[in-house]
Design a protein around this motif. Structure first.
Motif, PDB file in Angstrom:
ATOM      1  N   SER A  39       0.823  -1.201   0.000  1.00 62.76           N
ATOM      2  CA  SER A  39       0.000   0.000   0.000  1.00 62.76           C
ATOM      3  C   SER A  39       0.861   1.256   0.000  1.00 62.76           C
ATOM      4  CB  SER A  39      -0.908   0.012   1.233  1.00 62.76           C
ATOM      5  OG  SER A  39      -1.608   1.255   1.319  1.00 62.76           O
ATOM      6  N   ILE A  49      -6.293  -4.649   3.827  1.00 67.13           N
ATOM      7  CA  ILE A  49      -6.139  -4.262   2.428  1.00 67.13           C
ATOM      8  C   ILE A  49      -6.074  -5.544   1.610  1.00 67.13           C
ATOM      9  CG2 ILE A  49      -3.626  -4.036   2.712  1.00 67.13           C
ATOM     10  CD1 ILE A  49      -3.720  -1.993   0.387  1.00 67.13           C
ATOM     11  N   TYR A  88      -7.385  -2.786  -2.312  1.00 70.87           N
ATOM     12  CA  TYR A  88      -8.634  -2.223  -1.776  1.00 70.87           C
ATOM     13  C   TYR A  88      -8.549  -2.155  -0.252  1.00 70.87           C
ATOM     14  CZ  TYR A  88     -13.659  -1.467  -1.114  1.00 70.87           C
ATOM     15  OH  TYR A  88     -14.878  -0.949  -0.766  1.00 70.87           O
ATOM     16  N   GLY A  93     -12.949   1.927   1.927  1.00 67.03           N
ATOM     17  CA  GLY A  93     -13.763   1.618   0.758  1.00 67.03           C
ATOM     18  C   GLY A  93     -13.148   2.161  -0.509  1.00 67.03           C
ATOM     19  N   ARG A  94     -11.809   2.138  -0.587  1.00 65.68           N
ATOM     20  CA  ARG A  94     -11.096   2.741  -1.710  1.00 65.68           C
ATOM     21  C   ARG A  94     -10.049   1.807  -2.281  1.00 65.68           C
ATOM     22  NH1 ARG A  94     -14.496   5.451  -0.649  1.00 65.68           N
ATOM     23  NH2 ARG A  94     -14.702   7.691  -0.388  1.00 65.68           N
ATOM     24  N   ASN A  95      -9.893   1.880  -3.585  1.00 67.27           N
ATOM     25  CA  ASN A  95      -8.739   1.293  -4.245  1.00 67.27           C
ATOM     26  C   ASN A  95      -7.588   2.282  -4.223  1.00 67.27           C
ATOM     27  OD1 ASN A  95      -9.447  -1.372  -5.402  1.00 67.27           O
ATOM     28  ND2 ASN A  95     -11.054  -0.220  -6.446  1.00 67.27           N
ATOM     29  N   GLY A 168     -15.182   2.911  -5.209  1.00 65.34           N
ATOM     30  CA  GLY A 168     -13.825   2.552  -4.819  1.00 65.34           C
ATOM     31  C   GLY A 168     -12.741   3.348  -5.497  1.00 65.34           C
ATOM     32  N   GLU A 169     -13.117   4.184  -6.463  1.00 62.47           N
ATOM     33  CA  GLU A 169     -12.085   4.870  -7.241  1.00 62.47           C
ATOM     34  C   GLU A 169     -11.974   6.359  -6.939  1.00 62.47           C
ATOM     35  OE1 GLU A 169     -12.717   1.369  -7.948  1.00 62.47           O
ATOM     36  OE2 GLU A 169     -14.249   2.335  -9.214  1.00 62.47           O
ATOM     37  N   THR A 182      -6.762   5.454 -10.311  1.00 56.77           N
ATOM     38  CA  THR A 182      -7.637   4.297 -10.128  1.00 56.77           C
ATOM     39  C   THR A 182      -8.882   4.364 -11.006  1.00 56.77           C
ATOM     40  OG1 THR A 182      -8.647   5.386  -8.209  1.00 56.77           O
ATOM     41  CG2 THR A 182      -6.847   3.859  -7.781  1.00 56.77           C
ATOM     42  N   ALA A 186      -8.989   0.494 -12.484  1.00 57.86           N
ATOM     43  CA  ALA A 186      -9.850  -0.450 -11.769  1.00 57.86           C
ATOM     44  C   ALA A 186     -10.715  -1.279 -12.708  1.00 57.86           C
ATOM     45  CB  ALA A 186     -10.736   0.287 -10.766  1.00 57.86           C
TER      46      ALA A 186
END
Length: 373
Positions: A39, A49, A88, A93-95, A168-169, A182, A186
């Protein structure tokens, strides 16, 4: 770029400068590849993650390209761990785009001009993805980042396709993470409209992918004018036909596609909300798009979802919207399956990115391209 997201499928070694390499000295065992993905931002204790990895990547083939560089083809597949470029973070709640470290080990000498050669060390270069790299980097006057694909200039006004990403982006600004990456890596959502096939159908289209500073559902009414600011700025600076501006998006972006057409009913020629949110995803939460707003939509709308979507229930959202939006078209799949691989039911954007939905023999890109404001 795979339908399920970006993966590293090969590694190119800058060996052309060494001279002529004997292809017979190259086998899949000549080099070993180890990949470590971590990460870019700290992960709190107890948080998770998904898709970090530290493993060997099997080399499936080795070849010389036109420049004389060695290309190591790597094992990859939909859902395979160890090739992806995104992770992720559950709590956010994110990439995020993973920090990739690839270690190359030479196991046998090369033959260059008839002599054995062992390379002492390798220095890692950059991640290359021609589909993603075709989109330039920009920031609006209000500070919203976006990526832009520009068509070949052959004269005349061109349409504009706006791609609004999933939840998520977006950015994760509590971590000061706002990458403008992202949105494209994604999934193929925006990339699909930049393919040669799509460009032929749209007769050359600009494709813009704005990135939310959080997620569209957080405050659609606040984000709508910021997206429109980008659209208006692009229309001023480029040869864009204001009568052919199309908005499409998935999940959070499906909601935002609907929100844009309810907020600006005279701007868009067509809207494609994919697995979009209409009802609140939280029990007892506020309705995101009211029945009255849906019934008042005049923009031609084609909705897409899959029955097995367990993230955004299709009946309460996509099907409900279709029942209320006058003249709307609905493509409701049973599952999300492409090239024999079954994806999660929420990933119905894959079908739009491949121009699969059709209605009475007309596919969705052709339908979009025919619409005029």
């Amino acid at each position: 770029m795979l339908d399920g997201g970006e993966q590293v499928t090969s590694v190119t070694l800058d060996t052309g400068r060494l001279g002529r390499i004997d292809p017979a000295s190259l086998t899949p065992g000549t080099f070993s590849v180890h990949a470590k993905a971590t990460s870019p931002i700290p992960i709190a204790a107890g948080d998770q993650i998904f898709s970090e990895y530290d493993l060997d990547r099997p080399v499936t083939a080795v070849r010389l390209d036109r420049r004389g560089d060695i290309v190591l083809d790597l094992s990859f597949a939909e859902g395979q761990v160890g090739g992806g470029t995104l992770g992720y973070i559950l709590s956010r709640g994110r990439n995020v785009q993973l920090d990739l470290v690839y270690t190359i080990t030479q196991n046998a000498p090369l033959v260059v001009h008839g002599r054995p050669l062992t390379i002492e060390r390798f220095t890692q270069g950059r991640l290359v993805n021609p589909e993603v790299d075709a989109f330039s980097y920009h920031t609006s006057g209000s500070g919203m980042k976006y990526r832009l694909f520009s068509p070949d200039h052959r004269g005349g006004k061109r349409p504009l396709v706006i791609w609004l990403h999933g939840g998520g982006e977006g950015a994760s600004l509590p971590d000061n993470y706002y990458d403008n990456e992202t949105t494209l890596r994604a999934n193929r959502g925006a990339l699909g409209f930049a393919t040669a096939e799509a460009q032929r159908i749209f007769h050359g289209a600009y494709v813009v992918a704005p990135q939310s500073t959080s997620f569209w559902l957080e405050d659609g009414p606040r984000f709508a004018p910021l997206i429109l600011e980008i659209v208006n700025d692009l229309a001023r600076r480029h040869d864009i036909d204001r009568d052919r501006i199309y908005v499409a998006g998935c999940s959070n972006g499906g909601y935002m596609s609907l929100k844009m057409t309810t907020t600006y009913p005279r701007v868009f020629a067509a809207s494609v909300p994919i697995c979009g949110v209409v009802e609140s995803l939280d029990p007892g939460g506020p309705v995101m798009i009211t029945d009255a707003e849906l019934a008042a939509i005049t923009t031609p709308t084609w909705l897409v979802a899959s029955r097995d979507d367990d993230t955004v229930p299709p009946e309460a959202n996509t099907v409900h919207a279709h029942e209320l939006i006058p003249g709307s078209v609905l493509s409701l799949y049973d599952h999300v399956i492409w090239n024999g691989h079954q994806f999660p039911g929420h990933w119905s954007w894959i079908y739009v990115a491949r121009n699969d939905p059709s209605d009475h023999g007309t596919h969705i890109w052709q339908w979009m391209g025919r619409q005029r404001r």
